[in-house]
Design a protein around this motif. Structure first.
Motif, PDB file in Angstrom:
ATOM      1  N   ALA A 183      -2.200 -11.667 -10.836  1.00 48.96           N
ATOM      2  CA  ALA A 183      -2.559 -11.624  -9.421  1.00 48.96           C
ATOM      3  C   ALA A 183      -2.151 -10.284  -8.848  1.00 48.96           C
ATOM      4  CB  ALA A 183      -1.863 -12.753  -8.659  1.00 48.96           C
ATOM      5  N   SER A 184      -3.044  -9.709  -8.041  1.00 48.01           N
ATOM      6  CA  SER A 184      -2.782  -8.395  -7.472  1.00 48.01           C
ATOM      7  C   SER A 184      -3.385  -8.294  -6.088  1.00 48.01           C
ATOM      8  CB  SER A 184      -3.389  -7.326  -8.389  1.00 48.01           C
ATOM      9  OG  SER A 184      -3.223  -6.056  -7.827  1.00 48.01           O
ATOM     10  N   THR A 185      -2.597  -7.770  -5.143  1.00 47.10           N
ATOM     11  CA  THR A 185      -3.092  -7.506  -3.802  1.00 47.10           C
ATOM     12  C   THR A 185      -2.482  -6.210  -3.281  1.00 47.10           C
ATOM     13  OG1 THR A 185      -3.380  -8.361  -1.550  1.00 47.10           O
ATOM     14  CG2 THR A 185      -1.313  -8.909  -2.652  1.00 47.10           C
ATOM     15  N   ALA A 186      -3.230  -5.512  -2.464  1.00 52.05           N
ATOM     16  CA  ALA A 186      -2.704  -4.281  -1.872  1.00 52.05           C
ATOM     17  C   ALA A 186      -1.879  -4.605  -0.632  1.00 52.05           C
ATOM     18  CB  ALA A 186      -3.842  -3.327  -1.517  1.00 52.05           C
ATOM     19  N   SER A 187      -2.302  -5.600   0.138  1.00 51.56           N
ATOM     20  CA  SER A 187      -1.636  -5.904   1.386  1.00 51.56           C
ATOM     21  C   SER A 187      -1.537  -7.416   1.558  1.00 51.56           C
ATOM     22  CB  SER A 187      -2.420  -5.299   2.550  1.00 51.56           C
ATOM     23  OG  SER A 187      -1.813  -5.630   3.772  1.00 51.56           O
ATOM     24  N   GLY A 188      -0.395  -7.968   1.216  1.00 52.74           N
ATOM     25  CA  GLY A 188      -0.174  -9.402   1.345  1.00 52.74           C
ATOM     26  C   GLY A 188       0.868  -9.864   0.353  1.00 52.74           C
ATOM     27  N   ASP A 189       1.290 -11.110   0.504  1.00 52.29           N
ATOM     28  CA  ASP A 189       2.276 -11.695  -0.390  1.00 52.29           C
ATOM     29  C   ASP A 189       1.580 -12.334  -1.589  1.00 52.29           C
ATOM     30  OD1 ASP A 189       4.243 -11.007   1.448  1.00 52.29           O
ATOM     31  OD2 ASP A 189       4.262 -12.995   2.387  1.00 52.29           O
ATOM     32  N   VAL A 190       2.317 -12.437  -2.703  1.00 55.28           N
ATOM     33  CA  VAL A 190       1.847 -13.160  -3.880  1.00 55.28           C
ATOM     34  C   VAL A 190       2.860 -14.258  -4.162  1.00 55.28           C
ATOM     35  CG1 VAL A 190       1.297 -13.048  -6.328  1.00 55.28           C
ATOM     36  CG2 VAL A 190       0.705 -11.120  -4.841  1.00 55.28           C
TER      37      VAL A 190
END
Length: 158
Positions: free
Chosen positions: A52-59
């Motif tokens: 899982a990968s996001t630039a802006s947000g929680d994981v």
């Protein structure tokens, strides 16, 4: 491209992507490969490997992990939290943050890095036999491995 994505109760692998929106995968028997350019990611009850990968947000990952599993969770601007069963199989954890905290509920035998210091921290350590691979990475947030209640790990019939 835009909007939230929710996937529930699948028998196979899941690949979900959103440019601007949250992505949630609940109860999949296979692998979860999830990304968002701008949104949080929630993974619950994943039967296979997870990325899982996001630039802006929680994981957030809440699931039992497997002995030979591979788990890679990353956020540029957000927290990364992995909640696993209270007695997981052994795993090797690589925990990386540049301006956040490193927190683990499991005693790790450190291979490299030290949890102290203010910036550019990378810790690699083993719990048990170290078979499963866990990588938690956040540029500006806390990375955490937590123990979940046994009942919380049984939300799905994986």
């Amino acid at each position: 491209a835009n909007g939230d994505v929710q996937v529930r109760n699948t028998e196979s692998d899941v690949r979900a992507t959103s440019a601007t929106g949250d992505v949630a995968v609940h109860c999949t028997k296979g692998r979860a490969d999830v990304s968002s350019a701008s949104g949080s990611i929630t993974l619950i009850g994943i039967g296979g490997d997870a990325e899982a990968s996001t630039a802006s947000g929680d994981v957030s990952f809440t699931s039992a992990i497997r002995a030979a599993g591979n788990y890679r969770l990353k956020s540029i601007s957000g927290e990364v939290e992995m909640t696993v069963q209270p007695n997981p199989p052994g795993f090797t954890a690589t925990l990386i943050t540049y301006s956040g905290e490193i927190d683990t509920a499991f005693p790790l035998k450190l291979d490299s890095g030290l949890p102290g210091g203010e910036k550019n921290r990378r810790v690699t350590g083993r719990f048990g036999d170290g078979q499963a691979k866990v990588t938690l990475d956040s540029f500006s947030g806390t990375v955490r491995i937590a123990k979940g209640a046994a009942a919380a790990m049984k939300q799905c019939n994986n």
